[in-house]
Design an enzyme around this catalytic site. Structure first.
Site, PDB file in Angstrom:
ATOM      1  N   GLU A   1       0.944  -1.223  -0.003  1.00  0.00           N
ATOM      2  CA  GLU A   1       0.014   0.043  -0.212  1.00  0.00           C
ATOM      3  C   GLU A   1       0.937   1.173   0.099  1.00  0.00           C
ATOM      4  O   GLU A   1       0.448   2.308  -0.755  1.00  0.00           O
ATOM      5  CB  GLU A   1      -0.818   0.082   1.221  1.00  0.00           C
ATOM      6  CG  GLU A   1      -2.144   0.972   1.040  1.00  0.00           C
ATOM      7  CD  GLU A   1      -2.967   0.781   2.291  1.00  0.00           C
ATOM      8  OE1 GLU A   1      -2.807   0.135   3.065  1.00  0.00           O
ATOM      9  OE2 GLU A   1      -3.857   1.697   2.214  1.00  0.00           O
ATOM     10  N   ASP A   2       2.159   1.252   0.755  1.00  0.00           N
ATOM     11  CA  ASP A   2       2.600   2.416   1.034  1.00  0.00           C
ATOM     12  C   ASP A   2       3.980   2.542   0.439  1.00  0.00           C
ATOM     13  O   ASP A   2       4.767   3.681   0.598  1.00  0.00           O
ATOM     14  CB  ASP A   2       2.842   2.648   2.451  1.00  0.00           C
ATOM     15  CG  ASP A   2       1.622   2.992   3.179  1.00  0.00           C
ATOM     16  OD1 ASP A   2       0.664   3.254   2.420  1.00  0.00           O
ATOM     17  OD2 ASP A   2       1.724   2.528   4.522  1.00  0.00           O
TER      18      ASP A   2
END
Ligand code: MN
Length: 714
Positions: A76-77
């Protein structure tokens, strides 16, 4: 500050044979891709996955879980791709990490209780692997521990979501320590004043409370030792959030709630648990209705314990839980207890059976076909019969598996269903029979003048859609029948030089509607269209000169009544050994040929015949009883009273009378009464030849429309 070595040591302590290599590599990779990122606290971002991994190690989970914990935010990051994880680690790790990522993109804030339950279900349903949920819980736990770095608004929103979604999931999985910690943290941010107040009150009474707990613990411990049981005794005060909820929900004061201290006794064997329970109950008086045997009947999430509440040494209430060491382990970690390694062996033997409890999570659903297979694939499909989809606004709707955009449209609103022409799923147009998948975002496309199609019935899955479509088709059919019926009636009336449209507004038409047993003029017309009524039935009252409707039913009864013959006394009964004796029949029980009978000698009046079952006959002096029998050659008829129960309708009475007289019986008297619940209770006294005749009449009457029951009285 936690270090990777601490975590590695922790894992080797509970699982010496674990392949730590994957954890080490996950750590290195995570540090690499998160490099340069910082958390709101100012710490390097890496701290977060490390803490999460540490919580997972505390739960004694396998190396894959801990490694996936270290990697849980990389998709996600960071620049990491699924392909990277697959190549550098394994498909298993990729599966778990993408499961966690998928869940974090799910909108979960809500203000509605019902919606919260749907989100929880969806959450569980979307996770393909139970470890996804455990990592998600660990992630949330660490985020709650560091919530203070967020803005006040964010804090409140995250805390509320934790209380609505995450804490209940932890409880459902039986991981109570996480549930409690999540609740305590959330409570602090949602109700800071109430939290501070309770904290203050607890602090004030702490010293006294601790002395009290110590003394009760010692009393219990000494008694157990005396009985040779040993074991461990723990005492604890309630946590703040549960004090607060109890005060609020049961409207209690702080003292009333805080008085309730809980003690726990942990022993070796189940029989020791029951023995200890006996000892406790002999020391202090138990409150009967508070006793719960969760050893005999474990909770769905496998929780086992004996719970009792007793009146303690100073008249206060004490909650006591008694369980074995093993039960305590399960009670503390819930599903994780089954998942973790125990003394180096890979998951204990009984797990497959123990996972039966998951069935209970699957509310109202069918059981797993094979729990062993379930375990092997480490997959969960908790709600196999449901799919969860989103509205364009992000609200969740639950639908049965196989449901289509049409079902979804009817779920939103009947009108949306009726006007549905198509749907977009995740932005793409789909056909109406498309089967929705969990996680789909569904947008219904409607058109103003569109109407439902009969074909929809072939693929819709929900009861609502099905019944709404049917209703619509039916109403269409009715409309067609009305126009057809009207046409037929107009023609029929015109032949008699009458104008149906004009007459349909007359008082007379109202009477006809009533007589034909329909509710409205529209129904009458529709029935002619369907062919249930003939146009002549409607026409006749307008052409017949003499149609004295009033008193119609009354006069029929009178006519029938006048046909009643006055019968002359005749011997239909033989009295054994006696001839030419005056015979009377008991009015109380009205015997008819075929009934078992008994005679009773009345002084000066001959013999009275009763049914053998008659209460009055049973009461008579046995010495005066005399055997009698029916004269089968007699053509006499006998009066008998019958009761008829029916729903009211036009023409009911005349139909009943018709049915009785058609069966060859005369009516001697009749009475009828409409009850409050629209039931009509009628009594008829009729003349019958014998019991078989009576039965025939009753069965004919029962066949009259709206008659519920017909029976002989007495
Ligand atoms: Mn995270």
């Amino acid at each position: 500050m936690i270090r990777i070595n601490d975590i590695l040591e922790k894992i080797s302590a509970y699982h010496p044979a674990a392949g730590l290599d994957v954890v080490e590599r996950a750590y290195v990779y995570s540090a690499q891709v998160h490099a340069g990122q910082v958390r709101l606290s100012g710490e390097p971002y890496l701290m977060h996955p490390l803490e999460v991994a540490n919580i997972l190690a505390d739960m004694k989970l396998d190396a894959v879980s801990v490694a996936a914990g270290l990697l849980h935010d990389v998709l996600e990051d960071t620049r990491a791709t699924p392909k990277d994880l697959q190549e550098l680690f394994s498909a298993e790790i990729l599966g778990v990490v993408s499961g966690v990522t998928k869940l974090s993109t799910m909108p979960t804030s809500t203000s509605q209780e019902r919606q919260a339950e749907n989100i929880r279900k969806m959450f569980l349903a979307m996770a393909s692997d139970i470890r996804v949920i455990l990592i998600k819980l660990a992630d949330r736990l660490h985020n709650m521990r560091t919530l203070r770095f967020h803005s006040p608004e964010r804090r409140k929103a995250i805390a509320q979501e934790t209380l609505d979604i995450y804490a209940p999931i932890a409880a459902r999985l039986g991981i109570y320590w996480i549930k409690t910690e999540l609740e305590e943290n959330a409570f602090k941010y949602i109700e800071p004043e109430a939290y501070a107040q309770i904290e203050n009150l607890v602090a004030k009474s702490r010293a006294e409370r601790e002395r009290y707990i110590a003394s009760v613990k010692e009393t219990i411990r000494a008694r157990l030792e005396q009985a040779g049981l040993g074991g461990e005794v723990l005492g604890r005060s309630k946590n703040y959030f549960s004090i607060y909820t109890k005060m609020k929900e049961q409207n209690l004061s702080f003292d009333q709630v805080y008085d309730l201290t809980a003690f726990r006794i942990i022993l070796e064997t189940v029989s020791q648990c029951y023995e200890a329970l006996g000892l406790i109950h002999s020391m202090w008086k138990p409150i009967d209705y508070k006793f719960k045997d969760y050893i005999g009947r474990p909770k769905p999430n496998m929780y086992q314990s004996l719970h009792t509440t007793v009146i303690g040494p100073v008249g206060e209430r004490i909650e006591i839980q008694i369980r074995t060491v093993e039960m305590d382990r399960v009670a503390k970690s819930g599903i994780a207890a089954h998942w973790s390694y125990k003394e180096g062996s890979r998951i204990d033997e009984n797990i497959s059976q123990r996972f039966a409890w998951i069935q209970d999570l699957v509310e109202n659903q069918e059981s797993f076909r094979d729990p062993g297979e379930f375990l092997e694939n480490v997959r969960i499909d908790l709600f196999p019969e449901e799919v969860y989809v989103f509205t364009p606004k992000g609200e969740i709707r639950a639908l049965p598996r196989g449901a289509t955009p049409v079902d979804f449209a009817y779920l939103i609103h009947t009108e949306v269903g009726h006007k549905c022409v198509g749907a977009k799923v995740n932005g793409q147009m789909v056909s109406l029979p498309y089967q929705l998948q969990t996680g789909d975002i569904v947008e219904v496309v409607t058109a103003k003048n569109h109407t439902p199609s009969k074909d929809w019935l072939k693929f819709v899955k929900t009861i609502k859609a099905r019944s709404k479509i049917r209703q619509w088709i039916k109403s269409q059919e009715k409309e067609r029948s009305i126009s057809l019926g009207r046409e037929i009636l107009e023609k029929t009336f015109r032949k008699e030089k009458l104008n149906f449209t004009l007459l349909s507004k007359s008082e007379k038409m109202k009477e006809v509607v009533e007589q034909l047993g329909v509710k409205t003029l529209e129904d009458l017309i529709a029935n002619v269209g369907y062919g249930k009524l003939t146009p002549l039935q409607v026409l006749r009252p307008f052409t017949a000169r003499e149609a004295a409707e009033d008193g119609f039913q009354q006069s029929l009864i009178e006519k029938l009544m006048s046909r009643v013959r006055k019968k002359k006394p005749q011997a239909g009964v033989f009295v054994k050994g006696v001839e030419d004796i005056l015979i009377k029949f008991g009015k109380c029980c009205q015997p008819v040929p075929g009934d078992a009978i008994i005679g009773y000698i009345t002084q000066g009046y001959g013999v009275t015949v009763h049914r053998a079952s008659c209460v009055n006959a049973l009461r008579t002096n046995p010495e005066r009883q005399i055997a009698v029998e029916w004269n089968t050659a007699s053509n006499d008829t006998y009066p008998v009273k019958i009761q008829i129960l029916s729903y009211d309708r036009v023409g009911l009475l005349s139909d009943i009378v018709g049915s009785i007289s058609k069966s060859g019986a005369n009516i001697l008297s009749a009475s009828s009464e409409t009850k409050e619940n629209k039931m009509v209770e009628s009594y008829f006294t009729i003349n019958v030849g014998d019991k078989a005749h009576l039965e025939r009449i009753l069965s004919h009457v029962r066949r009259v429309k709206q008659v519920q029951d017909a029976r002989r009285v007495g």
